[in-house]
Design an enzyme around this catalytic site. Structure first.
Site, PDB file in Angstrom:
ATOM      1  N   TYR A  41      -1.675  11.041   4.145  1.00  0.00           N
ATOM      2  CA  TYR A  41      -1.867  10.943   5.597  1.00  0.00           C
ATOM      3  C   TYR A  41      -0.736  11.629   6.362  1.00  0.00           C
ATOM      4  CZ  TYR A  41      -5.176   7.274   4.193  1.00  0.00           C
ATOM      5  OH  TYR A  41      -6.194   6.565   3.603  1.00  0.00           O
ATOM      6  N   HIS A  67      -5.440   7.721  -5.381  1.00  0.00           N
ATOM      7  CA  HIS A  67      -6.283   8.064  -4.238  1.00  0.00           C
ATOM      8  C   HIS A  67      -7.626   8.659  -4.662  1.00  0.00           C
ATOM      9  CE1 HIS A  67      -5.640   9.008   0.302  1.00  0.00           C
ATOM     10  NE2 HIS A  67      -6.901   8.716   0.061  1.00  0.00           N
ATOM     11  N   ASP A 110      -2.678  -0.405   5.620  1.00  0.00           N
ATOM     12  CA  ASP A 110      -3.124   0.536   4.596  1.00  0.00           C
ATOM     13  C   ASP A 110      -2.561   1.928   4.880  1.00  0.00           C
ATOM     14  OD1 ASP A 110      -5.250   1.041   2.304  1.00  0.00           O
ATOM     15  OD2 ASP A 110      -5.453   2.687   3.736  1.00  0.00           O
ATOM     16  N   LYS A 151      -1.045   5.019  -1.450  1.00  0.00           N
ATOM     17  CA  LYS A 151      -1.866   5.724  -2.434  1.00  0.00           C
ATOM     18  C   LYS A 151      -1.142   6.958  -2.974  1.00  0.00           C
ATOM     19  CE  LYS A 151      -5.744   4.395   0.474  1.00  0.00           C
ATOM     20  NZ  LYS A 151      -4.949   4.288   1.705  1.00  0.00           N
TER      21      LYS A 151
END
Length: 335
Positions: A78, A140, A73, A107
């Protein structure tokens, strides 16, 4: 809500979920690429990459694949997709697996909402990960952020239409949402012929959201649980006063002792037993292996009931509503 009783042997089900929901199939004339024979359903046990930082991000992802994880994932927000991509490549090389043996999720971040920006976003994600397609691409948040004035607004319908196009082009085998409220998800379902394949949300024994899970099962939408170990992610800081850290919780520790598992394995096995995917993360070899061992942690009906009793807490660790100036999670627990 789908809830297995009796013993819950998860070693096999951790790798694949029988999922009845489907996206609109691609016509050969509209697909940019032909997907290889690949995983048809999202595995219940995944490896999360949120907050993976430092020199060993790639090594951690590679080791997760070597350990047996087949679901990774990711997310643009990030800030580590290049490192994650190198880890995926290394893991495939060292295991002899092929790309189609893995389920890769990413995402779309808030600053790439709208009618055209999602195309740029997924192109960047694929380039950073070293891939030609994603198995699942989430929105997201139902939030659009203006990159110029940093103003946040609730927005998702035009962006979802753009994501449908990404699916039709073959860039994402499935598309989904994350952090939606009931009102927002119902609105999306009412306005689009394409339902989300999956919805990623915060779920753990302290935030169980049983009725919300029931809604997803009724509509054929798979659920992935982020933060399945509750507030163990350092981003969340300290637990609120009076709330025992989940992995120190007496109920989980007692069940762990009785079942020959660790508290983390019990929490993850409970999540998978509900039919949700779980995506724990770690940069430590031993913990990566420990979390993977949750696939073999068997819980009894009494264990499930005892963990269910922790649901009265209803504590949500991830809620940026105040910082972003928007209302999120309306009508849900922990708000």
């Amino acid at each position: 809500m789908r809830l297995t009783t009796g013993l819950l042997p998860l070693a096999a089900s951790a790798f694949a979920l029988q999922h009845d929901g489907t996206q609109i199939p691609l016509e050969p004339s509209t697909a940019i690429l032909s997907w290889p024979l690949t995983l048809d359903t999202i595995p219940l046990l995944g490896f999360g990459t949120w907050n993976l930082k430092g020199d060993n991000v790639s090594e951690a992802v590679s080791w997760a694949i070597q350990t047996g994880y087949r679901h990774i994932d990711c997310a643009a927000a990030y800030g580590n997709e290049k490192e994650v991509g190198r880890g995926i490549a290394d893991g495939l090389l060292k295991t002899g697996l092929k790309r189609e043996d893995l389920w890769i999720t990413s995402k779309l971040w808030n600053d790439h909402h709208g009618t055209t920006a999602p195309q740029t976003a997924i192109d960047t994600t694929l380039r950073n990960l070293g891939l030609t397609y994603l198995d699942l691409y989430h929105m997201h948040w139902p939030v659009s952020q203006s990159p110029l004035i940093h103003k946040n607004t609730i927005e998702y319908l035009p962006t979802w239409s753009s994501m449908v196009l990404l699916h039709s082009k073959g860039l994402a085998r499935h598309i989904g949402v994350s952090n939606f409220s009931p009102t927002q998800l119902r609105d999306l379902l009412a306005h689009s012929p394409v339902a989300p394949y999956a919805h990623q949300m915060e779920l753990h024994p302290y935030l169980q959201q049983a009725a919300w899970l029931d809604f997803h099962e009724e509509h054929g939408i798979h659920v992935t649980a982020y933060s399945p170990l509750a507030g163990s992610n350092p981003t969340y800081g300290k637990y609120p006063e009076g709330l025992e850290p989940l992995l120190n919780n007496t109920v989980l520790r007692e069940i762990a002792g009785e079942r020959g598992c660790t508290p983390a394995q019990v929490a993850l096995a409970w999540g998978m037993g509900r039919g949700t995917s779980v995506i724990p993360k770690s940069q430590h070899k031993g913990r990566i292996e420990e979390d993977f061992g949750s696939a073999g942690c068997e819980l009894g009906e009494g264990d499930v009931e005892r963990i269910g009793g922790l649901g009265t807490v209803k504590y949500r660790f991830n809620n940026p509503s105040e910082d972003w100036g928007v209302d999120l999670y309306e009508g849900l627990e922990g708000v």
